[in-house]
Design a protein around this motif. Structure first.
Motif, short mmCIF file in Angstrom:
data_model
loop_
_atom_site.label_atom_id
_atom_site.label_comp_id
_atom_site.label_asym_id
_atom_site.label_seq_id
_atom_site.Cartn_x
_atom_site.Cartn_y
_atom_site.Cartn_z
N VAL A 1 -25.32 47.32 101.24
CA VAL A 1 -25.38 47.89 99.89
C VAL A 1 -23.98 48.15 99.35
CG1 VAL A 1 -26.08 49.92 98.56
CG2 VAL A 1 -27.67 48.91 100.20
N LEU A 2 -23.11 48.70 100.19
CA LEU A 2 -21.74 48.99 99.78
C LEU A 2 -21.01 47.73 99.34
CD1 LEU A 2 -19.20 50.78 99.57
CD2 LEU A 2 -18.86 50.44 102.04
N MET A 3 -21.10 46.67 100.15
CA MET A 3 -20.37 45.44 99.84
C MET A 3 -20.98 44.71 98.65
SD MET A 3 -18.04 45.96 101.82
CE MET A 3 -17.12 44.63 101.05
N ASN A 4 -22.28 44.81 98.44
CA ASN A 4 -22.90 44.24 97.25
C ASN A 4 -22.35 44.90 95.99
OD1 ASN A 4 -26.24 43.81 98.71
ND2 ASN A 4 -24.40 42.56 98.88
N CYS A 5 -22.24 46.23 96.02
CA CYS A 5 -21.71 46.96 94.86
C CYS A 5 -20.23 46.61 94.62
CB CYS A 5 -21.87 48.47 95.07
SG CYS A 5 -23.58 49.05 95.06
N VAL A 6 -19.46 46.51 95.69
CA VAL A 6 -18.05 46.16 95.56
C VAL A 6 -17.90 44.75 94.99
CG1 VAL A 6 -15.95 45.66 96.87
CG2 VAL A 6 -17.24 47.74 97.35
N ALA A 7 -18.74 43.83 95.45
CA ALA A 7 -18.68 42.45 94.94
C ALA A 7 -18.96 42.41 93.45
CB ALA A 7 -19.69 41.58 95.69
N VAL A 8 -19.93 43.19 93.00
CA VAL A 8 -20.24 43.24 91.56
C VAL A 8 -19.05 43.82 90.79
CG1 VAL A 8 -21.71 44.31 89.82
CG2 VAL A 8 -22.72 43.38 91.90
N ALA A 9 -18.40 44.83 91.36
CA ALA A 9 -17.22 45.42 90.69
C ALA A 9 -16.11 44.38 90.54
CB ALA A 9 -16.71 46.62 91.49
N VAL A 10 -15.91 43.55 91.56
CA VAL A 10 -14.90 42.48 91.47
C VAL A 10 -15.28 41.50 90.37
CG1 VAL A 10 -13.84 40.56 92.70
CG2 VAL A 10 -14.20 42.73 93.89
N LEU A 11 -16.56 41.14 90.31
CA LEU A 11 -17.04 40.24 89.25
C LEU A 11 -16.78 40.82 87.87
CD1 LEU A 11 -20.49 38.96 90.56
CD2 LEU A 11 -18.55 37.54 89.90
N LEU A 12 -17.13 42.08 87.70
CA LEU A 12 -16.93 42.72 86.40
C LEU A 12 -15.45 42.82 86.05
CD1 LEU A 12 -19.62 45.56 86.59
CD2 LEU A 12 -19.73 43.44 85.28
N ARG A 13 -14.62 43.01 87.08
CA ARG A 13 -13.17 43.05 86.82
C ARG A 13 -12.67 41.68 86.33
NH1 ARG A 13 -8.91 46.55 85.76
NH2 ARG A 13 -7.22 45.08 85.44
N ILE A 14 -13.17 40.62 86.95
CA ILE A 14 -12.78 39.27 86.52
C ILE A 14 -13.21 39.04 85.07
CG2 ILE A 14 -13.18 36.80 86.88
CD1 ILE A 14 -13.55 37.48 89.88
N ASP A 15 -14.44 39.43 84.76
CA ASP A 15 -14.93 39.26 83.39
C ASP A 15 -14.15 40.13 82.42
OD1 ASP A 15 -17.04 38.27 81.50
OD2 ASP A 15 -17.47 40.42 81.37
N PHE A 16 -13.83 41.34 82.83
CA PHE A 16 -13.04 42.25 81.99
C PHE A 16 -11.69 41.65 81.65
CE2 PHE A 16 -10.05 45.78 81.48
CZ PHE A 16 -10.72 46.59 80.58
N GLU A 17 -11.02 41.08 82.66
CA GLU A 17 -9.72 40.47 82.42
C GLU A 17 -9.85 39.21 81.56
OE1 GLU A 17 -7.75 39.87 86.15
OE2 GLU A 17 -7.59 42.01 86.59
N ASN A 18 -10.92 38.44 81.75
CA ASN A 18 -11.16 37.28 80.89
C ASN A 18 -11.23 37.70 79.42
OD1 ASN A 18 -11.31 35.52 83.05
ND2 ASN A 18 -13.54 35.46 83.10
N ARG A 19 -12.00 38.73 79.17
CA ARG A 19 -12.21 39.18 77.79
C ARG A 19 -10.95 39.82 77.22
NH1 ARG A 19 -18.15 39.99 76.80
NH2 ARG A 19 -19.16 38.98 78.58
N ALA A 20 -10.19 40.50 78.09
CA ALA A 20 -8.93 41.09 77.62
C ALA A 20 -7.95 40.00 77.20
CB ALA A 20 -8.32 41.95 78.73
N ILE A 21 -7.90 38.91 77.95
CA ILE A 21 -7.03 37.79 77.61
C ILE A 21 -7.46 37.16 76.29
CG2 ILE A 21 -6.33 35.46 78.29
CD1 ILE A 21 -6.47 36.46 81.21
N SER A 22 -8.78 36.99 76.12
CA SER A 22 -9.31 36.42 74.88
C SER A 22 -8.98 37.31 73.68
CB SER A 22 -10.82 36.22 74.98
OG SER A 22 -11.13 35.29 75.98
N ALA A 23 -9.14 38.62 73.88
CA ALA A 23 -8.85 39.56 72.80
C ALA A 23 -7.38 39.51 72.42
CB ALA A 23 -9.25 40.97 73.20
N SER A 24 -6.51 39.41 73.42
CA SER A 24 -5.06 39.33 73.16
C SER A 24 -4.72 38.04 72.43
CB SER A 24 -4.29 39.41 74.48
OG SER A 24 -4.50 40.66 75.11
#
Length: 399
Positions: A370-393
């Motif tokens: 359960v812990l590693m599943n949640c961490v993996a999702v956080a990494v995914l969301l971080r990647i998506d967050f950075e993608n969108r930040a780059i697009s916004a910039s």
């Protein structure tokens, strides 16, 4: 809990002065995971209540597994909020060191007195407040390391000696450690992760095809050479030939699905969880879902997994478009990891694959999983967050 997740994941800025609204995370991905975790929380309680009730002599009650699973979820969500703050560039720099640390844990778990020996396997390290399963940690670390390796060796992906052989040697060593536990299910998942990332990263297709043939042969040898694994294969092929022996788990899993029909027998009304179906709240949770919620419940779970996996690969695709190759391979590697593990667990529960000790991601009871599943999702969301930040910039620069 939901407000904590939203605060931790949605309100952090990518750059000073940049508003969160300009760089939100993928809400479809987020909600699909949240729904899977919620379904798992309810179904773990339903599937485990009778098992917990029989433990009253040691002071436990029917909510024992519910409370523990809830605690694991709190730890997992807290870890996810922390991990979300870590830039992908830092993950890339730390990848080799993290992988070596995970390998050390894989060695430690095999040492008597450190690794716990349970049901013929030595897979856990007792931390006091919980047990840690290093093979679960290695799934994420393999994703991170394989992605970093592929990016670093991009110029040599057509070279067998320089591009493929070093990674292959590392994975052979890891396979030996996993077979020493033994944990054949984790070996299949980790091998799938490493091979998929190498292929997506541009590994020569001839080398990849030859390796797939060798891997298939190696798995056949491992199965035939182990009476235990061979018995599982034979039981899978015809569980009704020995329903009280090697076909016991699968036969009762199939009975659970059959009883569920279209709409299920009702939440909490499962008969198979009453000590007929082993590991009802872990490996065979899907069978209990099928019995209590029927075909509709199974369809909802599968639809949520399909949605999550699709969005995962879309996040990876967006990173690839922005030439963020490490982040793209990490996202796709996580997608391969969770999709392969979910597919194997579902296949085992439905009698389509031989019985393996793999839990259903986001749903099954467990600590490290359960812990590693949640961490993996956080990494995914971080990647998506950075993608969108780059697009916004980029949009801001154009304007």
């Amino acid at each position: 809990m939901l407000s904590a997740i939203r605060t931790g994941l949605f309100q952090r800025d990518a750059k000073p002065g940049q508003s969160a609204s300009r760089a939100p995370v993928d809400l479809v991905l987020f909600w699909s995971v949240l729904l899977l975790l919620s379904i798992g929380f309810v179904m773990v309680y339903s599937a485990s209540i009778m098992t917990a009730e029989t433990m009253k002599a040691t002071g436990y009650r029917g909510t024992y597994f519910l409370m523990r699973h809830g605690a694991y979820l709190v730890v997992g969500v807290t870890a996810a909020i922390v991990v979300f703050q870590i830039p992908m560039a830092l993950w890339q720099r730390a990848a080799p060191f993290l992988f070596m640390a995970g390998g050390l844990l894989m060695v430690l778990v095999l040492i008597p007195g450190i690794g716990n020996f349970v049901n013929g396997s030595r897979r856990w390290i007792n931390l006091g407040f919980m047990t840690m399963q290093p093979s679960e940690l290695m799934k994420l670390l393999t994703v991170i390391y394989a992605a970093d390796y592929t990016v670093r060796k991009a110029a040599f992906m057509d070279d067998f000696k320089k591009g493929f052989l070093p990674m292959f040697s590392v994975m052979v060593f890891m396979a030996a450690l996993l077979l020493g536990q033994p944990d054949f299910g984790a070996l299949v998942v980790i091998t799938s992760i490493a091979m998929s990332i190498l292929f997506l990263g541009g590994l020569n297709w001839r080398v990849f095809a030859a390796l797939m043939v060798l891997l298939a042969g190696a798995f056949v040898v491992l199965i035939v050479s182990s009476p235990y694994r061979l018995q599982r294969i034979l039981g899978f092929m015809d569980p009704w030939a020995d329903p009280f022996g090697k076909g016991y788990q699968l036969s009762h899993s199939l009975i659970a699905f059959g009883r569920g029909e279209w709409l299920g027998v009702g939440l909490g009304a499962s008969v198979e969880k009453l000590f007929y179906l082993p590991e009802a709240h872990t490996d065979f949770l899907l069978a209990v879902i099928g019995e209590e919620l029927g075909f509709i419940g199974i369809a909802v779970v599968i639809a949520l997994f399909v949605t999550f996996i699709y969005r995962t690969f879309m996040v990876g695709r967006e990173a690839m478009v922005r030439e963020r190759y490490f982040a793209a391979l990490v996202a796709q590697g996580i997608g391969v990891w969770l999709s392969v593990q979910a597919f194997i667990n579902m296949g085992v529960n439905m009698g389509l694959l031989p019985t393996k000790g793999l839990t259903l991601p986001f749903l099954s009871f467990g600590g490290t999983g359960v812990l590693m599943n949640c961490v993996a999702v956080a990494v995914l969301l971080r990647i998506d967050f950075e993608n969108r930040a780059i697009s916004a910039s980029a949009r801001k620069g154009v304007l």
